[in-house]
Design an enzyme around this catalytic site. Structure first.
Site: not given
Length: 480
Positions: A26-28
């Site tokens: 996942h990212c932000a």
């Protein structure tokens, strides 16, 4: 049952189960999946999950927009799915299996420039601030027209001091590029830094002074002479040299015994790389970079510049979707080096603003839809600050007609920008704050183009929403 248990179970089912997940991270704001079979994912059903704010596929990854809760949701999802924690690098490597040659090339370019973009943005803001205090003449009564810096010792000192940072970012750019390449290739990063320093060393003739130099210093080896020319702010020579060093080191680690590799690998990788950089790659890269920047600059300043601008303004947002927009970073930086500014970058800022304005129109049209406001309001703010993905994937591409309104407004604004010669000193924040990066003489016309990029997409989106195109989009999404 936890807060995220039910939506996590729904997502796992609709994405094709654990067996369909190769890698997940996942990212932000987004879950990033590399799936074994993209067709097994039920995209429409996934987008109907309450916590999901949209989906898209980019760079070989199927991405699900969750929002600020993504980290907590990710932990719950991986626990339920029984999939291991994977790093972003693992995800990128797995995703490349789903890419064609062009996508792989763009991915490599993106991985080089992405780590240094924060520095470029900071540098753009600094040069923009120096624009304001040292480039704008104002009436100082009895002293006549002077800049703010001319009239204040403090501002003059600040103006001079800030160049320390601006010079470090832009003139010494090859150091950042060669470091980024060694980081991406998994080789010794300090060697990448050393290589970059040899391209901008103070003992070399500065690249900006080559054209006016009466003579060029050289290293004399008796049988051969090598020009002592620096490559300050040059992009292509740094990229070529960085990859030569990285591949040399990778090869040497395979052939040199590990017991002595710490001594001989750096030695036999760095010296040939520096020599090749100054004898072969530097001059070739300089010519390639100059050719590219000359072609782009000539196209933008020719009698057909308006057509080029319209096409670029229309196409930039679609390029973001494909990831090809990362290629413009190298062109912008080369234009800055060769022409003391870039005509290309202002169009990028205008495109981002235009897509954000289309989202603002959707906020107005869907002002009673509280659930969509949770996606659209942050997306619009993000867009105006230069990050378009939440707006593109969360709103504009979902409805389609605001996306086309955005690229139409962007094209018109780009024609105004190029037609009036708007030039930026550097890359900056790709949205409304981008005005700080524009050269003083062009700030007014950039503001005019910016107003167009705000007004046209908004009005066009509202109009299209009332046509059959808009009504069909609402009906397709079950909004009416």
């Amino acid at each position: 049952m936890g807060k995220y248990t039910e939506p996590a179970e729904q997502l796992l089912e609709k994405i094709g189960g654990s067996d369909n997940i190769s890698v997940v991270t996942h990212c932000a704001t987004r879950m990033r999946f590399v799936l074994n079979d993209n067709d097994a994912a039920d995209v429409k059903a996934i987008e109907e999950i309450g916590l999901v704010k949209g989906t898209f596929t980019s760079g070989g990854q199927f991405q699900v927009i969750i929002g600020n809760e993504v980290a907590s949701f990710y932990n719950e999802f991986t626990k339920i799915a029984g999939v291991g924690d994977s790093s972003k690098d693992d995800a990128k490597q797995a995703a490349k299996q789903n890419m064609n040659f062009l996508q792989r090339m763009v991915s490599h370019l993106a991985e080089i420039f992405t780590p240094i973009i924060p520095a470029l943005v900071v540098g753009g803001l600094i040069l923009g601030f120096r624009n304001v205090i040292g480039g704008i003449d104002v009436d100082q009564a009895q002293d006549g027209m002077q800049t703010f810096a001319d009239n204040s010792q403090f501002l003059q000192g600040l103006y001079d001091f800030l160049w320390l940072i601006g010079e470090a970012i832009f003139q010494f750019l090859p150091v950042a590029i060669t470091w980024a390449i060694s980081r991406k290739m998994g080789t010794t990063q300090v060697l990448g830094i050393v290589l970059g320093i040899t391209l901008v060393s103070p003992q070399l003739l500065n690249a900006y002074n080559v054209a006016g130099a009466e003579s060029i210093p050289f290293w004399d080896f008796g049988f051969a002479q090598i020009d002592m020319i620096g490559y300050q702010a040059q992009v292509i020579p740094a990229i070529l040299a960085g990859f030569v060093l990285a591949y040399l080191e990778i090869w040497l680690r395979k052939v040199i015994p590990s017991v002595v590799s710490m001594i001989f690998v750096p030695f036999f990788a760095l010296i040939p790389a520096v020599l090749i950089a100054h004898v072969v790659l530097g001059p070739i890269g300089w010519e390639i970079g100059s050719w590219i920047s000359n072609v782009v600059y000539s196209g933008l300043t020719s009698g057909f510049g308006w057509l080029f601008a319209a096409l670029y303004g229309f196409a930039y947002a679609p390029l973001v979707i494909t990831g090809l927009h990362h290629m413009t970073n190298a062109i912008d930086l080369q234009l800055m080096s060769d022409f003391d500014g870039t005509i290309l970058w202002p169009m990028i800022a205008l495109s981002n603003i235009a897509q954000g304005s289309a989202v603002v129109a959707m906020i107005y049209l869907n002002r009673k839809d509280k659930q969509e406001q949770q996606v659209s309001v942050p997306a619009a703010i993000s867009c105006y600050l230069g990050v378009t993905e939440p707006a593109l994937y969360g709103i504009n591409l979902k409805y389609l007609f605001p996306f086309f309104a955005g690229i139409t407004g962007s094209a018109i604004a780009a024609v105004i920008s190029v037609g009036t010669g708007v030039t930026a000193n550097s890359i900056g924040v790709g949205g409304i704050p981008g005005v700080l990066s524009i050269q003083v003489a062009h700030i007014l016309m950039f503001c005019v183009a910016m107003v167009v990029a705000i007004v046209v997409p908004f009005i066009l989106t509202v109009i299209l929403a009332k046509t059959k195109i808009g009504k069909d989009a609402y009906e397709r999404l079950g909004k009416r």
